[in-house]
Design a protein around this motif. Structure first.
Motif, PDB file in Angstrom:
ATOM      1  N   PRO A   1       0.843  -1.210   0.000  1.00  0.00           N
ATOM      2  CA  PRO A   1       0.000   0.000   0.000  1.00  0.00           C
ATOM      3  C   PRO A   1       0.873   1.253   0.000  1.00  0.00           C
ATOM      4  O   PRO A   1       1.185   1.821   1.052  1.00  0.00           O
ATOM      5  CB  PRO A   1      -0.820  -0.144   1.290  1.00  0.00           C
ATOM      6  CG  PRO A   1      -0.029  -1.050   2.163  1.00  0.00           C
ATOM      7  CD  PRO A   1       0.703  -1.974   1.249  1.00  0.00           C
ATOM      8  N   ALA A   2       1.267   1.667  -1.172  1.00  0.00           N
ATOM      9  CA  ALA A   2       2.141   2.831  -1.329  1.00  0.00           C
ATOM     10  C   ALA A   2       1.996   3.315  -2.776  1.00  0.00           C
ATOM     11  O   ALA A   2       1.182   2.799  -3.552  1.00  0.00           O
ATOM     12  CB  ALA A   2       3.591   2.472  -1.011  1.00  0.00           C
ATOM     13  N   SER A   3       2.788   4.306  -3.151  1.00  0.00           N
ATOM     14  CA  SER A   3       2.723   4.840  -4.507  1.00  0.00           C
ATOM     15  C   SER A   3       3.387   3.888  -5.495  1.00  0.00           C
ATOM     16  O   SER A   3       4.112   2.957  -5.105  1.00  0.00           O
ATOM     17  CB  SER A   3       3.402   6.211  -4.565  1.00  0.00           C
ATOM     18  OG  SER A   3       4.792   6.071  -4.314  1.00  0.00           O
TER      19      SER A   3
ATOM     20  N   ASP B   1      -1.911  11.467 -11.091  1.00  0.00           N
ATOM     21  CA  ASP B   1      -0.814  11.468 -10.131  1.00  0.00           C
ATOM     22  C   ASP B   1       0.468  10.875 -10.689  1.00  0.00           C
ATOM     23  O   ASP B   1       1.535  11.012 -10.072  1.00  0.00           O
ATOM     24  CB  ASP B   1      -1.224  10.693  -8.870  1.00  0.00           C
ATOM     25  CG  ASP B   1      -2.387  11.346  -8.151  1.00  0.00           C
ATOM     26  OD1 ASP B   1      -2.452  12.585  -8.158  1.00  0.00           O
ATOM     27  OD2 ASP B   1      -3.235  10.610  -7.595  1.00  0.00           O
ATOM     28  N   GLY B   2       0.385  10.136 -11.803  1.00  0.00           N
ATOM     29  CA  GLY B   2       1.570   9.552 -12.389  1.00  0.00           C
ATOM     30  C   GLY B   2       2.235   8.554 -11.454  1.00  0.00           C
ATOM     31  O   GLY B   2       1.600   7.650 -10.923  1.00  0.00           O
ATOM     32  N   LEU B   3       3.553   8.747 -11.216  1.00  0.00           N
ATOM     33  CA  LEU B   3       4.287   7.838 -10.337  1.00  0.00           C
ATOM     34  C   LEU B   3       3.806   7.917  -8.892  1.00  0.00           C
ATOM     35  O   LEU B   3       4.067   7.004  -8.111  1.00  0.00           O
ATOM     36  CB  LEU B   3       5.777   8.165 -10.389  1.00  0.00           C
ATOM     37  CG  LEU B   3       6.571   7.622 -11.578  1.00  0.00           C
ATOM     38  CD1 LEU B   3       7.996   8.146 -11.543  1.00  0.00           C
ATOM     39  CD2 LEU B   3       6.577   6.099 -11.574  1.00  0.00           C
TER      40      LEU B   3
ATOM     41  N   LEU C   1       0.552   5.151 -16.437  1.00  0.00           N
ATOM     42  CA  LEU C   1       0.796   6.362 -15.681  1.00  0.00           C
ATOM     43  C   LEU C   1       0.112   7.568 -16.312  1.00  0.00           C
ATOM     44  O   LEU C   1      -0.362   8.464 -15.601  1.00  0.00           O
ATOM     45  CB  LEU C   1       2.303   6.618 -15.583  1.00  0.00           C
ATOM     46  CG  LEU C   1       3.107   5.543 -14.829  1.00  0.00           C
ATOM     47  CD1 LEU C   1       4.579   5.870 -14.860  1.00  0.00           C
ATOM     48  CD2 LEU C   1       2.622   5.435 -13.393  1.00  0.00           C
ATOM     49  N   LEU C   2       0.022   7.608 -17.660  1.00  0.00           N
ATOM     50  CA  LEU C   2      -0.646   8.719 -18.324  1.00  0.00           C
ATOM     51  C   LEU C   2      -2.137   8.739 -18.025  1.00  0.00           C
ATOM     52  O   LEU C   2      -2.774   9.791 -18.076  1.00  0.00           O
ATOM     53  CB  LEU C   2      -0.409   8.644 -19.841  1.00  0.00           C
ATOM     54  CG  LEU C   2       1.026   8.929 -20.308  1.00  0.00           C
ATOM     55  CD1 LEU C   2       1.162   8.697 -21.803  1.00  0.00           C
ATOM     56  CD2 LEU C   2       1.417  10.374 -19.963  1.00  0.00           C
ATOM     57  N   GLY C   3      -2.684   7.559 -17.718  1.00  0.00           N
ATOM     58  CA  GLY C   3      -4.109   7.496 -17.398  1.00  0.00           C
ATOM     59  C   GLY C   3      -4.434   7.947 -15.996  1.00  0.00           C
ATOM     60  O   GLY C   3      -5.608   7.990 -15.617  1.00  0.00           O
ATOM     61  N   SER C   4      -3.429   8.285 -15.209  1.00  0.00           N
ATOM     62  CA  SER C   4      -3.652   8.742 -13.835  1.00  0.00           C
ATOM     63  C   SER C   4      -3.061  10.137 -13.674  1.00  0.00           C
ATOM     64  O   SER C   4      -1.932  10.385 -14.102  1.00  0.00           O
ATOM     65  CB  SER C   4      -2.977   7.785 -12.849  1.00  0.00           C
ATOM     66  OG  SER C   4      -2.989   8.324 -11.542  1.00  0.00           O
TER      67      SER C   4
END
Length: 593
Positions: free
Chosen positions: A465-467, A502-504, A497-500
């Motif tokens: 449970p983290a980024s 927040d990315g990374l 990542l492009l779909g979010s």
């Protein structure tokens, strides 16, 4: 003629031999348990001895306080000018007793903490060192590494000091009483015998119930932990009611066994208090009648008030160490019950020195001892065989394979042919039973594992449970942000990542919610790419993926494998097509192309 009554047949020799063997085995198991506990608690060092010594010193404080009380009361009617001296002695003895009790508790707690820390580390290493074929469930390992270790607490902190004190203080008090009144010393010694017998009988009755209670607690804890881990499967198959009934049945069994232990404890406590009260009453009656001169028989000694008070004050103190030991006796039973699973796990994980059969504890927690390879090494399996204890057929049978430095080799074969076992062998997670594995010119039987030089991608990638960035950086927490971005880009995670927004920094839960199977695999591959390890091991990296996701993962694997000695276990012909060499396991045993 009347029939003669038949004689009972003599016992069968086999039954007698079996009973004798069972009794001998029980005695041997008890001795082994006692030796194991003794060697385990020895790591407490001076703290163990200090706790017992301070508790024994409390007996001197009790004698000093009783002397002060007797001297002060005995001198009141005679105008004794030493009254202040007796009061000072009483205050000093009281302070000594308080300090000794406090210091004993502190030293016992410190010793227990140190023992549990060392034992917990031992259990973790032993659990990791269990061969996969003998490894218990995660719940059982949690119970052993946590609950069983915690059960040692009372044994070290309370029982051991109480046991040593119970062997020193009562004789000391009896000796002090004998100087004041030999008759009272005889009375107290006589009543001490049934007290000790009652304590021994109660302890023997509680031993088996305590073991059953700990076993029931272990079953409930393991069952609960395993069901929590498999909760999504339970909910998916709508099996909640049956699992709830199983947990309720285990909880009821634990409750019943706990009440049995409490019942025995209450009965034994009542018996001990009865004999202690009888002793004090007998001493009080004798001292009172002696002072008044009303004894119905002639006694050569005559007590004065000071000696009578001294004896009466010490009468309860004779039983205080025994009461303390009886109160801590359950801690001993709990420690003995907890010792059995810990001994069993350590025995299974212990190296076996028989020739050509070696079960090695993996050195995953001691990587400083491992030889770390800086460049891609050659790997050679020389008739390597893995056979788990108790199994009829080997998991890996005489594997002969030479992998050149930097070569990409795929192991193909049906389930059970030993593909995953070959990878586990390199990681130290499988026992090398025969043959040898060479890493360059170094035998794996001496290295134990090359885990410190391996980038590993398993069948079920771990998601915490983290980024996304933190999940990728698990393999190298000190990696710069730019290095994480480069690894993510090279394994093809840019679309995700492009779909979010927040990315990374997109947060993931422990199940990787919102990620596809291919994205989870590519996060694991990004970890492997980020880790500067010269050996890459992959176990079924494209399993359960659709064709498009599998092809994307295969392209990422080819990127990650560049410049590393790579060994992949798979069923995928598409992945085999991009390898430098394919080795097929199973009948026929080896076939290369």
């Amino acid at each position: 003629m009347p029939k003669r009554p038949s004689r009972p047949s003599p016992p069968n020799r086999q039954h007698v031999a079996g009973a004798v063997a069972a009794g001998t085995g029980a005695i041997r198991a008890t001795d082994d348990r006692a030796r194991w506990l003794a060697s385990t608690v020895r790591v407490g060092g001076w703290r163990n001895h200090a706790a017992a010594a301070l508790l024994a010193l409390d007996g001197f404080g009790a004698i000093g306080f009783a002397a002060a009380l007797g001297g002060a009361l005995g001198g009141l009617g005679h105008g004794d000018r030493r009254l202040l001296h007796w009061i000072a002695l009483g205050l000093a003895a009281s302070m000594l007793r308080g300090l000794c009790t406090w210091g004993s508790v502190r030293c016992g707690s410190s010793a227990s903490m140190h023992v549990r820390r060392v034992l917990g580390r031992r259990m973790m290493v032993a659990c990791l060192g269990l061969p996969p074929g003998l490894r218990p469930t995660v719940g059982e390992m949690m119970v052993t590494a946590i609950d069983a270790v915690e059960a040692i607490d009372g044994y070290v902190a309370r029982f051991l000091p109480a046991r040593r004190c119970a062997g020193l203080v009562p004789p000391l008090i009896l000796l002090a009483v004998a100087f004041a009144s030999p008759i009272c010393a005889v009375i107290m010694a006589a009543t001490l015998v049934p007290f000790v017998l009652a304590m021994v009988l109660a302890g023997g009755a509680a031993a088996e119930e305590s073991r059953r209670q700990f076993a029931a607690l272990s079953r409930l804890s393991g069952l609960f932990a395993d069901r929590i881990r498999s909760l999504p499967v339970v909910l998916a198959f709508q099996d909640e009611d049956r699992q709830a009934r199983l947990l309720a049945r285990s909880a009821t069994d634990l409750q019943r066994r706990t009440f049995e232990v409490l019942r025995i404890a209450l009965v034994s406590s009542a018996a001990l208090e009865f004999f202690a009260a009888i002793s004090v009453a007998l001493v009080a009656v004798y001292a009172g009648f002696n002072l008044l001169g009303l004894l119905p028989f002639h006694i050569p000694e005559h007590l004065d008030l000071g000696r009578a008070v001294f004896v009466l004050a010490l009468a309860p103190e004779l039983y205080a160490p025994m009461r303390r030991l009886a109160a801590a006796y359950h801690d001993r039973q709990a420690a003995q019950s907890a010792a059995d699973p810990m001994m069993r796990i350590e025995r299974l994980a212990r190296p076996v020195d028989a020739p050509r059969r070696r079960v090695l504890i993996p050195r995953l927690l001691a990587t400083t001892r491992q030889l770390r390879f800086e460049t891609a090494p050659a790997i050679r399996f020389d008739e390597a065989t893995v056979q788990y204890p108790g199994e009829e057929h080997p998991a890996l049978d005489r594997l002969a394979l030479h992998i050149e430095p930097g070569e990409f080799v795929v192991l193909l074969g049906p389930s059970g042919s030993g593909k995953t076992t070959a990878l586990h062998l390199l990681l130290g997670l499988a026992p090398l039973s025969a043959g040898e594995v060479w890493i360059d010119e170094h035998p794996l039987s001496e290295l134990g594992s090359i885990a410190s030089s391996v980038a590993w991608v398993g069948q079920s990638p771990l998601i915490i449970p983290a980024s996304v960035a933190e999940n990728v950086a698990l393999s190298r927490p000190d990696a710069a942000r730019s290095e994480v971005e480069e690894a993510v880009t090279r394994v093809g995670l840019c679309a995700m990542l492009l779909g979010s927004p927040d990315g990374l920094d997109r947060m993931l839960d422990e199940r990787g919610g919102g990620l596809s199977g291919g994205e989870r695999r590519r996060i694991a591959l990004a970890r492997a790419l980020l880790r500067p390890a010269p050996v890459l091991l992959l176990d079924e990296p494209t399993a359960h993926l659709d064709e498009a996701a599998a092809l994307a993962v295969i392209r990422a694997i080819r990127t990650v494998a560049r410049g590393r000695t790579t060994l992949v276990a798979t069923h995928s012909e598409a992945l085999a097509a991009v390898a430098d060499r394919v080795v097929r396991l199973g009948p026929p045993r080896l076939d290369s192309r």
